[in-house]
Design an enzyme around this catalytic site. Structure first.
Site: not given
Length: 112
Positions: A108, A110-112
Site C-alpha cells: 500500500p 505510504g507503508c514502510l
C-alpha cells in the site's frame, strides 16, 4: 512466473508477490504462515475484498479507505476488526500491509 502447481511464486524481499496473477488461496495461506496467521473464512473474505478494491480503484487500499469500503456492506466493521484478524507486528507490519501481502497486491502507498 505463472501459476504452476508445486512452484513457489516469486516475492520481493518483503514477501509481496512480484506477479499479482500468481495469487491463489493456497499462496495466501503460505504467505499467512510466514506471519503466524492461520487463515479462516473471515480472513479470506477480507483478502478477496482487498483484491476487489484493487480491481475497482487500481491501487492497494489504505487502511481508512478500506474500512470505509467494507462499511458499505457491513456498517459495524471497524479498524479494530482489521487489527483483530491481522494484528500489527514489528516483523509483519501493519494490518493493511499484511492484508495486501496475503492478497497478492502491491504494498500500500505510504507503508514502510
Amino acid at each position: 512466473m505463472s501459476s504452476i502447481p508445486g512452484v513457489e511464486p516469486q516475492t520481493d524481499k518483503e514477501g509481496f508477490l512480484r506477479n499479482i496473477a500468481d495469487w491463489s488461496e493456497t499462496v495466501a495461506r503460505q504467505l499467512a504462515q510466514q506471519s503466524d496467521i492461520e487463515l479462516e473464512r473471515a480472513h479470506l473474505e477480507l483478502l478477496l475484498a482487498a483484491r476487489t478494491y484493487y480491481e475497482l480503484y487500481g491501487q492497494a487500499p489504505l487502511a481508512r479507505s478500506f474500512v470505509r469500503y467494507l462499511q458499505q456492506s457491513t456498517p459495524e466493521f471497524s479498524s479494530m476488526s482489521l487489527m483483530h484478524l491481522f494484528p500489527p507486528s514489528s516483523t509483519a507490519g501493519s494490518s493493511i500491509k499484511q492484508i495486501c501481502r496475503m492478497a497478492g497486491l502491491p504494498k500500500p502507498p505510504g507503508c514502510l
